[in-house]
Structures are given as structure tokens and as C-alpha cells.
Design an enzyme around this catalytic site. Structure first.
Site, PDB file in Angstrom:
ATOM      1  N   GLU A 182     -11.036 -37.684 -33.629  1.00 19.07           N
ATOM      2  CA  GLU A 182     -10.595 -38.516 -32.496  1.00 19.07           C
ATOM      3  C   GLU A 182     -11.285 -38.116 -31.194  1.00 19.07           C
ATOM      4  O   GLU A 182     -10.697 -37.465 -30.341  1.00 19.07           O
ATOM      5  CB  GLU A 182      -9.078 -38.478 -32.330  1.00 19.07           C
ATOM      6  CG  GLU A 182      -8.368 -39.232 -33.429  1.00 19.07           C
ATOM      7  CD  GLU A 182      -6.859 -39.305 -33.234  1.00 19.07           C
ATOM      8  OE1 GLU A 182      -6.328 -38.586 -32.386  1.00 19.07           O
ATOM      9  OE2 GLU A 182      -6.219 -40.080 -33.958  1.00 19.07           O
ATOM     10  N   GLU A 348      -5.984 -41.704 -41.250  1.00 24.79           N
ATOM     11  CA  GLU A 348      -4.629 -41.169 -41.111  1.00 24.79           C
ATOM     12  C   GLU A 348      -3.678 -42.356 -41.004  1.00 24.79           C
ATOM     13  O   GLU A 348      -3.767 -43.135 -40.054  1.00 24.79           O
ATOM     14  CB  GLU A 348      -4.498 -40.318 -39.841  1.00 24.79           C
ATOM     15  CG  GLU A 348      -5.433 -39.134 -39.808  1.00 24.79           C
ATOM     16  CD  GLU A 348      -5.334 -38.343 -38.497  1.00 24.79           C
ATOM     17  OE1 GLU A 348      -4.423 -38.617 -37.690  1.00 24.79           O
ATOM     18  OE2 GLU A 348      -6.185 -37.470 -38.286  1.00 24.79           O
TER      19      GLU A 348
HETATM   20  C1  GLA Z   1      -3.989 -37.865 -34.610  1.00 23.36           C
HETATM   21  C2  GLA Z   1      -4.777 -36.707 -35.137  1.00 23.36           C
HETATM   22  C3  GLA Z   1      -4.047 -35.849 -36.104  1.00 23.36           C
HETATM   23  C4  GLA Z   1      -2.628 -35.718 -35.716  1.00 23.36           C
HETATM   24  C5  GLA Z   1      -2.013 -37.059 -35.606  1.00 23.36           C
HETATM   25  C6  GLA Z   1      -0.564 -36.968 -35.275  1.00 23.36           C
HETATM   26  O1  GLA Z   1      -4.270 -39.074 -35.140  1.00 23.36           O
HETATM   27  O2  GLA Z   1      -6.023 -37.066 -35.655  1.00 23.36           O
HETATM   28  O3  GLA Z   1      -4.646 -34.589 -36.131  1.00 23.36           O
HETATM   29  O4  GLA Z   1      -2.547 -35.052 -34.500  1.00 23.36           O
HETATM   30  O5  GLA Z   1      -2.646 -37.768 -34.576  1.00 23.36           O
HETATM   31  O6  GLA Z   1      -0.350 -36.650 -33.938  1.00 23.36           O
END
Ligand code: GLA
Ligand code: ZN
Length: 710
Positions: A182, A348
Site C-alpha cells: 500500500e 486483502e
Molecule cells: C491494509 C494493509 C494490511 C492491514 C490491513 C488492515 O490493507 O495492507 O497490512 O494493515 O490494511 O488494516
């Protein structure tokens, strides 16, 4: 020499000839790299062996396989375990984890760990820390606290990625890579340190060549800002006065470039060392992402993003099922647009209550399955749930995975297992299909960035306009592509441009050609106010598009307290609308008037116009309409060019279609907690139940149906 592309193209045949089962990725990559499609779905879970006692890995791998998963993503936050001190690498533990997973048939996506450097690194090289937009050096202890320009950080990130790549290039079971994690969420992607300042100056040298050019393009005569040396150029930090808008917009572009070029360094080494593996990265999609993802994903194999409806439930005022569903669909559609409609992966996907210091509402029974199908309906080819277990320590103890804190199964466990099973039965062809869209919506980063710099009205944001326009079009269920203004528009009948504040000559030419050749263009207020250097154009508004729109902006006004309404005529006939944040007052030259203001200083004057230009039509929406009116206006405009869904759909239910050749898959998604019914146009086979439906098709709360014309 076998190139990577050739390898991917031939891998399954080679494996088959050798009598071996082709690895999952060899099959799936064949399509993706060639812009067609995956032939195997990537279904998995995000797994943290680094946070789990080794004694439990075997049990985890067995259970992950029993759940039906085919892959995991690991290690994206494990830098301190992989390089416990500088240049001392330890991948032995990760190899043991991969072997354990592989024993159970689980393949592995490895994350490079640059999003969270370890304490030894920040202690030794404190210069790598990000400086935020208030000029404060960010502390280590969280994540994404680094400067994307800093050479030491880049070198150390590259070193660990290189060592990882070497160590795992030929490890059985490893199929691909996620670079970093991210890159940007909202403003976190911006650094304002001295290295970024020097990087910005270098970038400007290349972009503009001379200081004269910069001084003129930015208009530095204002407030005595004429630069006589590149090293004088600042970054937009607090300066007791707003920054030069041209400089600030270029800084957004520079930060985007800095992040993308940081990624490219790791990508180059992964391509060289691991030619058999795919490489991607994860982000979050509109309206939150603030870097140019087209630039970032240009050389990656496919788009990935993270999908958390729970966050939308927590942060959208009112949190209505429609609003949450729409926000999530906008995220999917915007990410699909990054690689021109190619299938994407969810790296995710929420699997339980979402949370860091707060919990989201618990997903209701059926909602995780629903959100999974929503992603598939919008073009996902695969999906990993976040996360396998729930951490007992660390900042995300509240983030519920598929196992609870005591390792019992979470309330969603069986639902996810069932969903994974179903998805496998739907077959590969469905995953090879494309999303069917009948209109396009511009997500123009220049306008988005320029509006953050100068919102015009204290309450006006690009993100909320984009979301409101998306929601209004989405309520017609016609399918939307979220694209950039420079994209090929010839495949659409209708194109919508919310808050199109910055319009470059190329974009204007693209829009002009689209309308000339028969398209319907709908432009929002603030159309063409600025050029790409963020200078206000010297012609009457809407600048370069005045002839296309057939109207001039006579005046414009931010609205704070006035109550101004909009009254519609013929084509758009309906109840008066509220106009809240903005009013462009239009003066038609060749356009006809579709609506007028009902009050305020410009009562009775045009608010919406429509112009015939070439073979097409251009609508200027000068008023910021309330959501219900906006939806009604968009539906009427779309119908005027014969775009209308053949499904009759109640509020809170979504209908999406994917298509491959003559075959279609239509997804009915009930985002509400109540029973709903959709009227379908003809007989359909329900691929999940085997039933045939005609007329009204019932949907229980949060239910999903996948239909195919019978
Ligand atoms: C993001 C991150 C994860 C985790 C999730 C939940 O998408 O990529 O590592 O932190 O959020 O907060
Ligand atoms: Zn920096």
C-alpha cells in the site's frame, strides 16, 4: 533465450509434456500477461508465519489447504526477521514456512518488506524518515514512515529485495511477488524532506529544462517567487501563505513519480532474478488512492488491491448499505481501469470485523460471501482473505481473521470455505470474461490533486464529487468503467466528468473527438478552469471546451448558506433539486437550456445546458445537485442515448454482468439486510442453485445469485 513472456505462454504446455502438473501461476499468467485472462483462480489467505509460533505452522498449512485455498501471501512486514542486522540476512525460517505450506499444496506470494524498515535501520539512518506536510519528521514505530526519494532507504530496500529474490527464485511453491505494501493511502504517500526537495528540483530540471520555463508556467511573478537557481525551489510546506498552485500540483506529480520509481527499482531486480514469477503491488482504489496508479502498475503483471467494506461502514456518514456498496464498487472499477479492464486480484479481502483501534460493525451472515462476489462481479480473477489468524499482539490485534485470538474458527470461517468451494465450481471461463460497461467516468488525478490544493469551497472535495457521480450512474445498473480523460473513448456511448477542473489540450481534443463522433459527454461544474500547469485559462470558461459545450460560464459561485434550487425542463422533467456547494451560471451560445436556478442572485438563469456538436451531445451540469436529482438526471440522459438496464432493480441491490464471447454471467448482489426481488428480462439459469428463473427473482438478505441466460 526464453523470455519471461515466452515462458509464461509455454509453461503449461511444457509442464504437461513433462508429465508434471503445471504450477498454478504458469497457468494463470498465460492469459494475464497477454492481456487476456487467467485460467486458474488465485484463492488464498494472507498468512503471517513471522507472527506465529513455528509449532503451529503445520496445523495452519493443513487447515489452509482444507479450507480450499491455493495460495498465501507472506512476509510483507517481516524485514526485521529477514535482516536482523545490516547485511546479515536470514531467510531460513521463511524457507521452512514455504516448505511446510508447499507440502500441503499451498503456493506462496512473497512480499518485499520495504513498507516497514526495522529499528536498527532507522536508528542508524534516521535520514530515511518521512517529513510530513507540516514539516515534522515522522517517527518510526508504525509503518510507511519512510521517504521514497532517500537513496539510503532505496539501497537498503533494494538489498533486501535482491537477497530475497535470489534466495527464493527457484524455491518450489513460490509463484509471485507483492512489492512493498500500500504505497499510498490519502496523504501518507507524501514526503516533504530535504531529499524529496532535491529530487523534486532534479525532476523539474528534466520536465521544464529551464528556469524561465518554470517561472512562466507557474507564474512566479506572484509574491516575488522568481527562481534564479533550481536549488531555490521549495516544496509546499507551511509558509504562512498558500503555495503556488503550479508548484503544488507538480509536487503531487513528483511524489507519484518518486513512489513509482522506487517500486521500479525492486521490479527490475525481481524481473531479472525471478523471471518465472509474477510481480504486483497492492493499493486501495478510488477515491482514496492519491498517487498515479497507471504509472505505478505500468510494468507490473496485474493490478491488486485491498478491499475493506468495514472501513466504509465505519467512516461513511450514515453508512447506508447503498453508500457502502457503492464506495466498494467504485474502488473495484477504478482499479480495473488501471490496466484497461484486465482482471485484477484482491490481495486483502475482509474476513471478519475490521479494526485497528476500533472495530467495524461485525460482518453479517452472508456479507463476506457477498463482498467476495461483488469483487468477482466487478472483474476480480482471484482473491486472498485478510488474514488467516487474528494477531494477539501488535497494532492490529482488533483485525479479525479466519481464526479467532484463541485459534477457534471465526464466525465467517464456514462462509468463506463455502464461498471458495462455490467459486471453484463456477469455472475458469467466468474468470476469463470481461466486465460489461456502458459508460465511463473520469477519475482525473490532476483535477483531484488541484482541488485538494484549492477546493474553491471549504466543503468541496473531488473524492465526494467522484463518489456522488459514480453512485448516481451506478444506480442505473448499466456498468461503469472508471478511466482517465486521455483514455480511448471510442468504445463508450456516454462519458461523465465530475469536477473537471484541470483540462489539458490533449484531454480537450479527446473529448471534442468523442462528441464529434456521436458520444454523450456530461461535464460537471468547474469544467476547464485550469490548464495542466494549474493556471486559470485566459479565455471565457469552460476554456478549451467552450465550442463543444455551446455555452459560456457567465459567473460562478460557491454556495455556503444560500438555499438555491434547480428547476428542470422537458428532457429532465422532475421535482426541483437542491443545489448545495457550487453553481456555474451558464450562458448558452448554441446549447439549449435543460434547467435553471430557482433562487439567489441568478434566479431564472441556466444551470444545465445541452449542446449538439458534430454527431454527439455535450451536457454542462453547472449545479451541484442533491443525490436523488443527480441520479434522476443521469438516468434520463443515459436513456436519451438508449442506455438502460433491462433489469428492474430495487435500491440496495446491485446487478453486474461479465461477458466472454456469447456467454454472460450476471451477478445479483443484495447489499441490504432485507429480502429483495429483481425482475429479470427473460429466463435465466441460476449457476449456484441450478434453478431457472423468470420474472421476479427473490434474494434473501445479503444473498447473491449468478445467472446465465437460459
Ligand atoms: C491494509 C494493509 C494490511 C492491514 C490491513 C488492515 O490493507 O495492507 O497490512 O494493515 O490494511 O488494516
Ligand atoms: Zn522525502
Amino acid at each position: 533465450m526464453i523470455t519471461r513472456r515466452l515462458f509464461l505462454a509455454n509453461a503449461s504446455a511444457l509442464f504437461a509434456a513433462a508429465g508434471a502438473r503445471a504450477p498454478l501461476w504458469a497457468l494463470s499468467a498465460r492469459g494475464i500477461s497477454d492481456s487476456s485472462v487467467p485460467s486458474v483462480m488465485l484463492l488464498g489467505v494472507d498468512y503471517y508465519p513471522d507472527q506465529t509460533p513455528e509449532t503451529l505452522w503445520e496445523e495452519d498449512a493443513r487447515m489452509i489447504a482444507e479450507t480450499g485455498f491455493t495460495n498465501v501471501r507472506v512476509a510483507e512486514f517481516a524485514w526485521s526477521l529477514m535482516e536482523p542486522s545490516e547485511a546479515k540476512f536470514d531467510f531460513a525460517w521463511l524457507h521452512r514456512a514455504v516448505v511446510t505450506l508447499q507440502k500441503h499444496g499451498i503456493q506462496v506470494i512473497l512480499g518485499t518488506p520495504s513498507a516497514a524498515p526495522p529499528p536498527w535501520l532507522t536508528a542508524k539512518y534516521p535520514d530515511i524518515l518521512m517529513v510530513n506536510d507540516q514539516g515534522m519528521t515522522v517517527s518510526p514505530g508504525g509503518r510507511r514512515f519512510t521517504c521514497p526519494t532517500n537513496k539510503v532507504y532505496r539501497r537498503l530496500s533494494l538489498d533486501i529485495a535482491t537477497e530475497m529474490a535470489r534466495s527464493f527464485a527457484d524455491t518450489p511453491g513460490v509463484i509471485g511477488w507483492q512489492i512493498d505494501n500500500e504505497f499510498t493511502l490519502q496523504r501518507w504517500g507524501r514526503c516533504y524532506c530535504k531529499f524529496c526537495r532535491a529530487g523534486f528540483q532534479d525532476w523539474l530540471r528534466i520536465k521544464y529544462g529551464t528556469l524561465d520555463e518554470i517561472n512562466s508556467k507557474w507564474g512566479t511573478a506572484f509574491w516575488s517567487q522568481v527562481y534564479t537557481d533550481f536549488t531555490q525551489i521549495p516544496v509546499p510546506l507551511p509558509s504562512n501563505g498558500d503555495p503556488n498552485p503550479g508548484l503544488a500540483l507538480d509536487y503531487d506529480r513528483y511524489q507519484s513519480y518518486a513512489n513509482a520509481s522506487f517500486l521500479e527499482e525492486q521490479l527490475a531486480i525481481l524481473r531479472k532474478t525471478c523471471p518465472k514469477h509474477f510481480v504486483t503491488t497492492n493499493n486501495v482504489g478510488a477515491p482514496l488512492d492519491t498517487i498515479d496508479l497507471h504509472e505505478m502498475y505500468k510494468n507490473l503483471d496485474f493490478v491488486c488491491h485491498d478491499n475493506y467494506p468495514g472501513f466504509a461502514q465505519m467512516f461513511i456518514p450514515g453508512g447506508s448499505p447503498d453508500a457502502v456498496a457503492t464506495m466498494i464498487s467504485l474502488g473495484h472499477d477504478s482499479m480495473r481501469g488501471v490496466k484497461d479492464g484486465k482482471p485484477f486480484m484482491i490481495m486483502e479481502e475482509q474476513s471478519g470485523k475490521a479494526g485497528q483501534s476500533f472495530f467495524s460493525p461485525p460482518p453479517r451472515k452472508g456479507q463476506i460471501r457477498l463482498w467476495t462476489y461483488q469483487a468477482i462481479a466487478h472483474g476480480a480473477m482471484g482473491l486472498n482473505y485478510f488474514r488467516w489468524d487474528t494477531a494477539n499482539f501488535g497494532a492490529e490485534e482488533y483485525w479479525h481473521g479466519m481464526l479467532n485470538h484463541d485459534r477457534s474458527k471465526s464466525p465467517s470461517f464456514d462462509e468463506i470455505q463455502q464461498t471458495v468451494k462455490e467459486l471453484k465450481t463456477l469455472g475458469q471461463e467466468m474468470l476469463q470474461s470481461s466486465y460489461v460497461s456502458n459508460a465511463a467516468l473520469f477519475f482525473d488525478l490532476n483535477s483531484a490533486w488541484a482541488t485538494v490544493i484549492q477546493p474553491g469551497n471549504t466543503k468541496l472535495t473531488f473524492a465526494s464529487q467522484l463518489t456522488a457521480w459514480y453512485a448516481s450512474i451506478a444506480s442505473t445498473h448499466i456498468g461503469i468503467d472508471v478511466i482517465q480523460p486521455e483514455s480511448d473513448l471510442s468504445r463508450y456511448k456516454a462519458v461523465f466528468a465530475p469536477l473537471p477542473y484541470v483540462v489539458s489540450p490533449q484531454e480537450a481534443a479527446n473529448i471534442r473527438k468523442f462528441v464529434q463522433t456521436g458520444g454523450l459527454f456530461v461535464g460537471g461544474f468547474r469544467l476547464g478552469v485550469k490548464d495542466e500547469n494549474s493556471q486559470i485559462v485566459r479565455t471565457p470558461l469552460p476554456g478549451l471546451l467552450r465550442d463543444v459545450m455551446g455555452a459560456t460560464v457567465k459567473d460562478y459561485m460557491p454556495i455556503y448558506t444560500e438555499k438555491i434550487g434547480v428547476n428542470f425542463s422537458s428532457l429532465l422533467a422532475g421535482p426541483d433539486a437542491d443545489c448545495s456547494l457550487w453553481a456555474d451560471i451558464l450562458q448558452p451560445s448554441s446549447a439549449s437550456v435543460l434547467a435553471t436556478y430557482t433562487a439567489g442572485p441568478y434566479s431564472g438563469e441556466p444551470a444545465i445546458t445541452m449542446n449538439s456538436f458534430g454527431h454527439g451531445k455535450a451536457v454542462y451540469l453547472g449545479a451541484d445537485l442533491d443525490p436523488a436529482s443527480l441520479a434522476r438526471v443521469f438516468a434520463a440522459l443515459l436513456e436519451s442515448v438508449t442506455i438502460k438496464s433491462s433489469f428492474d432493480v430495487p435500491r440496495g441491490v446491485e446487478v453486474c454482468t461479465r461477458k466472454s464471447g456469447p456467454k454472460e454471467w450476471t451477478f445479483l448482489l443484495n447489499h441490504t439486510g432485507a429480502t429483495q426481488a429483481v425482475t429479470v428480462p427473460g429466463p435465466f439459469k441460476d449457476l449456484l442453485t441450478g434453478a431457472t428463473h423468470t420474472g421476479k427473482v427473490g434474494l434473501d438478505a445479503y444473498e447473491v445469485r449468478v445467472l446465465q441466460p437460459a
